[in-house]
Design an enzyme around this catalytic site. Structure first.
Site, PDB file in Angstrom:
ATOM      1  N   ASN A  91       0.872  -1.180   0.000  1.00 25.94           N
ATOM      2  CA  ASN A  91       0.000   0.000   0.000  1.00 25.94           C
ATOM      3  C   ASN A  91       0.908   1.228   0.000  1.00 25.94           C
ATOM      4  O   ASN A  91       1.526   1.548   1.001  1.00 25.94           O
ATOM      5  CB  ASN A  91      -0.884  -0.034   1.255  1.00 25.94           C
ATOM      6  CG  ASN A  91      -1.733   1.219   1.402  1.00 25.94           C
ATOM      7  OD1 ASN A  91      -1.783   2.055   0.491  1.00 25.94           O
ATOM      8  ND2 ASN A  91      -2.385   1.355   2.540  1.00 25.94           N
ATOM      9  N   TRP A  92       0.942   1.882  -1.144  1.00 25.63           N
ATOM     10  CA  TRP A  92       1.884   3.010  -1.284  1.00 25.63           C
ATOM     11  C   TRP A  92       1.380   4.280  -0.606  1.00 25.63           C
ATOM     12  O   TRP A  92       2.104   5.271  -0.538  1.00 25.63           O
ATOM     13  CB  TRP A  92       2.148   3.285  -2.756  1.00 25.63           C
ATOM     14  CG  TRP A  92       2.944   2.207  -3.460  1.00 25.63           C
ATOM     15  CD1 TRP A  92       3.234   0.942  -2.979  1.00 25.63           C
ATOM     16  CD2 TRP A  92       3.555   2.293  -4.749  1.00 25.63           C
ATOM     17  NE1 TRP A  92       3.979   0.249  -3.900  1.00 25.63           N
ATOM     18  CE2 TRP A  92       4.201   1.053  -5.003  1.00 25.63           C
ATOM     19  CE3 TRP A  92       3.621   3.289  -5.723  1.00 25.63           C
ATOM     20  CZ2 TRP A  92       4.897   0.793  -6.182  1.00 25.63           C
ATOM     21  CZ3 TRP A  92       4.314   3.034  -6.905  1.00 25.63           C
ATOM     22  CH2 TRP A  92       4.949   1.800  -7.122  1.00 25.63           C
ATOM     23  N   GLY A 114       3.056   2.164  10.789  1.00 28.79           N
ATOM     24  CA  GLY A 114       4.000   3.268  10.636  1.00 28.79           C
ATOM     25  C   GLY A 114       4.719   3.643  11.921  1.00 28.79           C
ATOM     26  O   GLY A 114       5.361   4.692  11.995  1.00 28.79           O
ATOM     27  N   SER A 148       4.043  -2.270  10.184  1.00 23.39           N
ATOM     28  CA  SER A 148       5.499  -2.301  10.357  1.00 23.39           C
ATOM     29  C   SER A 148       6.142  -3.641   9.976  1.00 23.39           C
ATOM     30  O   SER A 148       7.092  -4.080  10.618  1.00 23.39           O
ATOM     31  CB  SER A 148       5.884  -1.908  11.783  1.00 23.39           C
ATOM     32  OG  SER A 148       5.468  -0.579  12.052  1.00 23.39           O
ATOM     33  N   GLY A 176       3.260  -1.138   4.179  1.00 22.21           N
ATOM     34  CA  GLY A 176       3.257   0.295   3.912  1.00 22.21           C
ATOM     35  C   GLY A 176       4.655   0.778   3.559  1.00 22.21           C
ATOM     36  O   GLY A 176       5.120   0.615   2.427  1.00 22.21           O
ATOM     37  N   GLY A 177       5.339   1.349   4.537  1.00 25.48           N
ATOM     38  CA  GLY A 177       6.657   1.957   4.310  1.00 25.48           C
ATOM     39  C   GLY A 177       7.645   1.084   3.546  1.00 25.48           C
ATOM     40  O   GLY A 177       8.324   1.554   2.627  1.00 25.48           O
TER      41      GLY A 177
HETATM   42  P1  13P Z   1       3.495   0.282   7.608  1.00 19.50           P
HETATM   43  O1  13P Z   1       4.001  -1.003   6.994  1.00 19.50           O
HETATM   44  O2  13P Z   1       4.204   1.499   7.130  1.00 19.50           O
HETATM   45  O3  13P Z   1       3.399   0.169   9.092  1.00 19.50           O
HETATM   46  O4  13P Z   1       1.978   0.465   7.090  1.00 19.50           O
HETATM   47  C1  13P Z   1       1.102  -0.603   7.142  1.00 19.50           C
HETATM   48  C2  13P Z   1      -0.131  -0.241   6.423  1.00 19.50           C
HETATM   49  O5  13P Z   1      -0.869   0.637   6.848  1.00 19.50           O
HETATM   50  C3  13P Z   1      -0.428  -0.928   5.162  1.00 19.50           C
HETATM   51  O6  13P Z   1      -1.713  -0.656   4.716  1.00 19.50           O
END
Ligand code: 13P
Length: 252
Positions: free
Chosen positions: A9-10, A175, A215, A236-237
């Site tokens: 998920n960008w 995050g 994360s 995410g990240g």
């Molecule tokens: P992170 O991997 O940055 O914690 O984000 C997870 C997320 O919200 C994916 O949709």
């Protein structure tokens, strides 16, 4: 056997040029990975979906949207419909992300209507849910997750579930660098699968892929993915650079 999925998920990241560069790198990287029963999905921003979907046409990478509106068209300034996504060859949409719930006030009820609109247009749904830290601390996390899933999904017929992917994303782990432990993830995923089994037949609960998000990094992915009821991750990240994302795909 349940399909394994690694989805990136960008969020609100990457310009058009940066999207092109990352998709190009990912295509090369993914070609070198043996994807045994594993799907790789990326979800760039709306404006970059068409380019990403064109670029990945002949690769194993699939493209998803991060959101959509529940109506087909009309006076909804700034919104995008299911048909519009389908028209640029997007077949999957993420719904219910905690950032949509928190910053844009998306309720379970609204999400139920978005899910219906997606399915009516033959879009697959990655449905996100998860508790905030206070719920976890007070031991309320199972109840919260149960109501999020029931309210948005349990009106569906069992046949519709072939188009549903679940994504458990504890909000306190998104995050933050703090991850649910593999045991915490497994405990919740097993609870969710049981919940689905109680409402539907066990072939639905055994077939539905349940992803963990929050994360996930190259350093913790393998252990989280090793758990029985964890069928992959929503990243995410770490989905924003080719090395981390490919390492996570390899970990599955
Ligand atoms: P992170 O991997 O940055 O914690 O984000 C997870 C997320 O919200 C994916 O949709």
């Amino acid at each position: 056997m349940r399909t394994k999925i690694v989805a990136g998920n960008w969020k609100m990241n990457k310009t058009y040029q940066e999207t092109k560069a990352l998709v190009k790198e990912l295509k090369h990287a993914v070609k070198e990975i043996s994807l045994d029963n594993t799907r790789v999905i990326i979800a760039p921003t709306f404006v970059n979906l068409q380019k990403a979907s064109k670029m990945t046409k002949s690769s194993a990478i699939e493209v998803a949207a991060q959101n959509m509106h529940q109506e087909a068209n009309g006076a909804y300034t700034g919104e995008i419909s299911a048909q519009m996504l389908k028209s640029v060859y997007v077949d999957t949409v993420i719904l219910g992300h905690s950032e949509r719930r928190e910053y844009f006030g998306e309720s379970d009820e609204l999400l139920a209507s978005k899910v219906d609109a997606a399915l009516a247009n033959d879009l697959e749904v990655i449905f996100c849910f998860g508790e905030v830290l206070e719920d976890r601390k007070s031991g309320n996390h199972f109840k919260v997750v149960e109501s999020q899933i029931k309210n948005a999904l349990f009106h569906l017929e069992s046949g519709a579930w072939s188009k549903i992917i679940l994504a458990y994303e504890p909000v306190w782990a998104i995050g933050t660098g703090e991850t649910a432990t593999p045991d915490q993830a497994q405990e919740m995923h097993a609870f969710i699968r049981e919940l689905v089994a109680e409402r539907y037949l066990s072939d639905v609960s055994e077939e539905v892929s349940i992803l963990y998000g929050g994360s996930v990094k190259p350093g913790n992915a393998e252990e989280i993915f090793s758990k029985n009821d964890v069928d992959g991750g929503l990243i995410g990240g770490a989905a924003l650079n080719v090395d981390d994302f490919s390492a996570i795909i390899k970990a599955i």
